[in-house]
Write a protein that holds these residues in place. Sequence first.
Motif, PDB file in Angstrom:
ATOM      1  N   ASN A 252       0.840  -1.196   0.000  1.00 14.50           N
ATOM      2  CA  ASN A 252       0.000   0.000   0.000  1.00 14.50           C
ATOM      3  C   ASN A 252       0.876   1.248   0.000  1.00 14.50           C
ATOM      4  N   ALA A 253       0.539   2.214  -0.850  1.00 16.33           N
ATOM      5  CA  ALA A 253       1.386   3.397  -1.023  1.00 16.33           C
ATOM      6  C   ALA A 253       1.507   4.216   0.263  1.00 16.33           C
ATOM      7  N   ASP A 254       0.438   4.308   1.049  1.00 19.73           N
ATOM      8  CA  ASP A 254       0.512   5.045   2.310  1.00 19.73           C
ATOM      9  C   ASP A 254       1.428   4.333   3.301  1.00 19.73           C
ATOM     10  N   SER A 255       1.326   2.995   3.344  1.00 18.43           N
ATOM     11  CA  SER A 255       2.217   2.226   4.216  1.00 18.43           C
ATOM     12  C   SER A 255       3.668   2.402   3.791  1.00 18.43           C
ATOM     13  N   TRP A 256       3.872   2.431   2.493  1.00 17.17           N
ATOM     14  CA  TRP A 256       5.218   2.639   1.952  1.00 17.17           C
ATOM     15  C   TRP A 256       5.755   4.008   2.324  1.00 17.17           C
ATOM     16  N   ARG A 257       4.915   5.007   2.205  1.00 14.22           N
ATOM     17  CA  ARG A 257       5.325   6.377   2.475  1.00 14.22           C
ATOM     18  C   ARG A 257       5.710   6.581   3.942  1.00 14.22           C
ATOM     19  N   GLU A 258       5.125   5.777   4.813  1.00 17.78           N
ATOM     20  CA  GLU A 258       5.405   5.922   6.239  1.00 17.78           C
ATOM     21  C   GLU A 258       6.759   5.338   6.643  1.00 17.78           C
ATOM     22  N   LEU A 259       7.364   4.562   5.772  1.00 15.48           N
ATOM     23  CA  LEU A 259       8.683   4.006   6.064  1.00 15.48           C
ATOM     24  C   LEU A 259       9.762   5.034   5.778  1.00 15.48           C
ATOM     25  N   SER A 260      10.811   5.002   6.554  1.00 20.37           N
ATOM     26  CA  SER A 260      11.951   5.873   6.278  1.00 20.37           C
ATOM     27  C   SER A 260      12.634   5.417   4.997  1.00 20.37           C
ATOM     28  N   PRO A 261      13.390   6.297   4.320  1.00 17.56           N
ATOM     29  CA  PRO A 261      14.132   5.870   3.124  1.00 17.56           C
ATOM     30  C   PRO A 261      15.015   4.662   3.382  1.00 17.56           C
ATOM     31  N   GLU A 262      15.629   4.612   4.543  1.00 17.05           N
ATOM     32  CA  GLU A 262      16.487   3.476   4.883  1.00 17.05           C
ATOM     33  C   GLU A 262      15.683   2.180   4.944  1.00 17.05           C
ATOM     34  N   ASP A 263      14.509   2.246   5.565  1.00 22.48           N
ATOM     35  CA  ASP A 263      13.698   1.040   5.680  1.00 22.48           C
ATOM     36  C   ASP A 263      13.036   0.686   4.352  1.00 22.48           C
TER      37      ASP A 263
END
Length: 343
Positions: A252-263
């Motif tokens: 899910n794009a929102d779930s993805w967006r909530e991750l830090s770039p590193e994660d």
Amino acid sequence: MCIALTSIRQTGFAAVCGIALTAAGPATFASAQDVTLRMGHIHAPSGPTGRGADMFAELVADYTDGRVEVQVFPSSQLGGLRDLFGASRSGAIDIALTPYPLLSDIVQSYSILTAGYVFDDFSHQLAVLDHPDYGQAWSAELAEDGGLVVLGNYYFGARTLTTTETEVRTPADLDGLKIRAVGNPLSLATITGLGANPTPLPLSELFQGLTQGIVDGQENPLPTIFNQNFFDVQDYLILTRHQLIPIPITINADSWRELSPEDQEAVRRAAVEATAFMTETVMAEEGALLASLEAEGMSVIGVEQGLDIDAFRASVTAQIEMLDGAEWPEGLLEEVKALAPQG
């Protein structure tokens, strides 16, 4: 058809890393708190897909130093394919394995990926999925319009034909036979091209349909043929291998967006390595499954037994070409064929 693990990793990694973060919206990641992601799929934990999903979860935990946990729900615990598709788009779950025919409801060009006899092998499909003008552009469109980000792709298998009591070596041998079809234009056109009468029937009703003679045969990847015990009601396995099936891991794009770039990078890395494992496992097990189906009493008909693959390819291609401009943008068929790896 064997592909080296390193080549799958490199190709898949290039494909997923080509998806711009902006396609999923502005970043609002949480870097200091743990994240739990729910992942659903329809497959048994013991199969290549189930083992690969568990491997993905383990790698995510490892590569994020425990900051991200993936909880895996196999065996349709969270619903069927369409349920998981809708739930991952809405955010009810975070990660799913959604076949491209469903994703083509959002990005029409995805339909080409399962068209009959279009792709030489899985490397050809990866070349398309990795290409900035095709797969990467389609993934960006999926993120923008469908709220899903593609993390990696794996080879699920090749659809091949079985019949109840008819030996098949050419399309003419299927004349008048009813072969179960998935209810979409690509499946109907492909089975017509094989020479049969396509007959839509849900998978849940297929074994009974074969037993009762509602249909004279069916087509599925070898794992499905074996796991559904079709060898109990089908005499012949005809190795047409008319459709190659790639399946993506999507988040899910929102779930993805909530991750830090590193994660995000860690999750991508885990997905690429897990899908490489699934691909190689499926390819290795196809040979074993073939032997198992023979041991169960099925007669295998391949090229060595007189199967005319060229005749099937020509007949199916004639049907598929009529879909150009209808099921995908006009001209895409030839463009995709031209991307076949050389040598």
